[in-house]
Enzyme design. Sequence first.
Site, PDB file in Angstrom:
ATOM      1  N   GLN A  20     -11.667  97.122  37.572  1.00  0.00           N
ATOM      2  CA  GLN A  20     -12.833  97.923  37.938  1.00  0.00           C
ATOM      3  C   GLN A  20     -13.012  99.094  36.964  1.00  0.00           C
ATOM      4  OE1 GLN A  20     -15.033  97.357  40.684  1.00  0.00           O
ATOM      5  NE2 GLN A  20     -16.213  98.846  39.527  1.00  0.00           N
ATOM      6  N   HIS A  46      -6.870  99.570  40.592  1.00  0.00           N
ATOM      7  CA  HIS A  46      -7.860  98.507  40.382  1.00  0.00           C
ATOM      8  C   HIS A  46      -8.296  98.575  38.914  1.00  0.00           C
ATOM      9  CE1 HIS A  46     -10.607  95.418  41.202  1.00  0.00           C
ATOM     10  NE2 HIS A  46     -11.459  96.020  42.017  1.00  0.00           N
ATOM     11  N   ARG A  65     -18.503  93.744  35.504  1.00  0.00           N
ATOM     12  CA  ARG A  65     -17.218  93.133  35.886  1.00  0.00           C
ATOM     13  C   ARG A  65     -17.064  91.753  35.215  1.00  0.00           C
ATOM     14  NH1 ARG A  65     -14.451  94.652  40.379  1.00  0.00           N
ATOM     15  NH2 ARG A  65     -12.972  93.234  39.392  1.00  0.00           N
ATOM     16  N   CYS A  92     -17.856 101.172  43.176  1.00  0.00           N
ATOM     17  CA  CYS A  92     -17.287  99.864  42.827  1.00  0.00           C
ATOM     18  C   CYS A  92     -17.865  98.752  43.691  1.00  0.00           C
ATOM     19  CB  CYS A  92     -15.773  99.921  42.974  1.00  0.00           C
ATOM     20  SG  CYS A  92     -15.246 100.346  44.646  1.00  0.00           S
ATOM     21  N   ARG A 121      -4.482  89.808  44.068  1.00  0.00           N
ATOM     22  CA  ARG A 121      -4.966  90.934  44.886  1.00  0.00           C
ATOM     23  C   ARG A 121      -4.013  91.057  46.060  1.00  0.00           C
ATOM     24  NH1 ARG A 121     -11.054  92.575  46.611  1.00  0.00           N
ATOM     25  NH2 ARG A 121     -10.932  93.261  44.458  1.00  0.00           N
ATOM     26  N   ASP A 181     -16.180 105.804  46.634  1.00  0.00           N
ATOM     27  CA  ASP A 181     -15.704 104.513  47.131  1.00  0.00           C
ATOM     28  C   ASP A 181     -15.579 104.637  48.650  1.00  0.00           C
ATOM     29  OD1 ASP A 181     -14.689 101.938  47.363  1.00  0.00           O
ATOM     30  OD2 ASP A 181     -12.688 102.428  46.610  1.00  0.00           O
TER      31      ASP A 181
END
Length: 314
Positions: A140, A137, A301, A273, A110, A233
């Site tokens: 996701q 991402h 996830r 998310c 990340r 988001d």
Amino acid sequence: MNFRSLRGRDLLSIADLTPEELKFLIDLSLDFKRRFYAGERIISILEGKVLGLIFQKHSTRTRVSLEAAMSQLGGRSFYLSWSELQLGRGEPIKDTARVLERYLDGIAARVYRHRDLVELAEYARIPIINALSDLEHPLQAIADMMTILEKKGRIEGLKIAFLGDGSDNVLHSLMLAASMLGANIYIATAPSYDPNKDILRRAEEEASRSGAEIRIVRDPVEAVENADVVYTDVWVSMGQEAEREKRIKDLQKYQVNSELAKHAKKDFIFMHCLPAHRGEEVTEDVLESPNSVVWDEAENRLHTAKAVLAVLLS
Ligand code: CP
Ligand code: NVA
């Protein structure tokens, strides 16, 4: 299509996958979910494999789902904060990559700058998985597509409305995945928050193959009108804290609230998310409404992490 076409590959972008590979990962995730609830033991799949997680930013879902997935598949993982590695003292990424590949079977990273991931992948001969960058991402988006399929029974032909920051990493991956799988995506955002041009161009190529439509609009109602999925988001992503006030002001009009949600289909699903900032991009009543599927989305996830790790690392 089988495990072998994906074995050893990197996953930096949803565009690294073909639509068939994306569908395969979604189907495999659904299978892992079924096996999870059936209590099946699957600990031989990644027995003896080791995943390193190199994180420059905070994480709850990505870190824990990847670590739990590795354990449940019989492998091991460990968390490496970027700042505690010699990376934090300036050791070059290309040197770190050539050392870590000798200890590990894969790395999930990340990072702030997507180009750091690209460099890691260039120098490490083990799979590098994007655990979120400034651009994308992908983990996701796979979970999001799985969730849509579970809740709606299909993806193709649906209308997804994304409200808020159009240059958001989560949106970029969602837009690519939706256009590959034939879902129409309407992005309602402010003029200086349009998606990254290269990613948009790539999504448009995918959309022209699948028959999907991508529209960028300024009117939130136009996006949400008759939508099957309403997605948002945060307005201030990690690393953008200095722009907080301006972003909140610029994107205020794109808040998902119950008044706006009235324009969606009656049985629309609300997705995010997470983490969510109640009162900013979404109101408490929408987030906690029966239309909200955010907890199932977060659960997925785990199942998608297993699918990705099983195919890349086995
Ligand atoms: N959705 C998501 O990636 O959450 P985390 O930042 O908690 O990993
Ligand atoms: N866009 C958000 C997503 C967090 C999962 C961020 O980058 O902070």
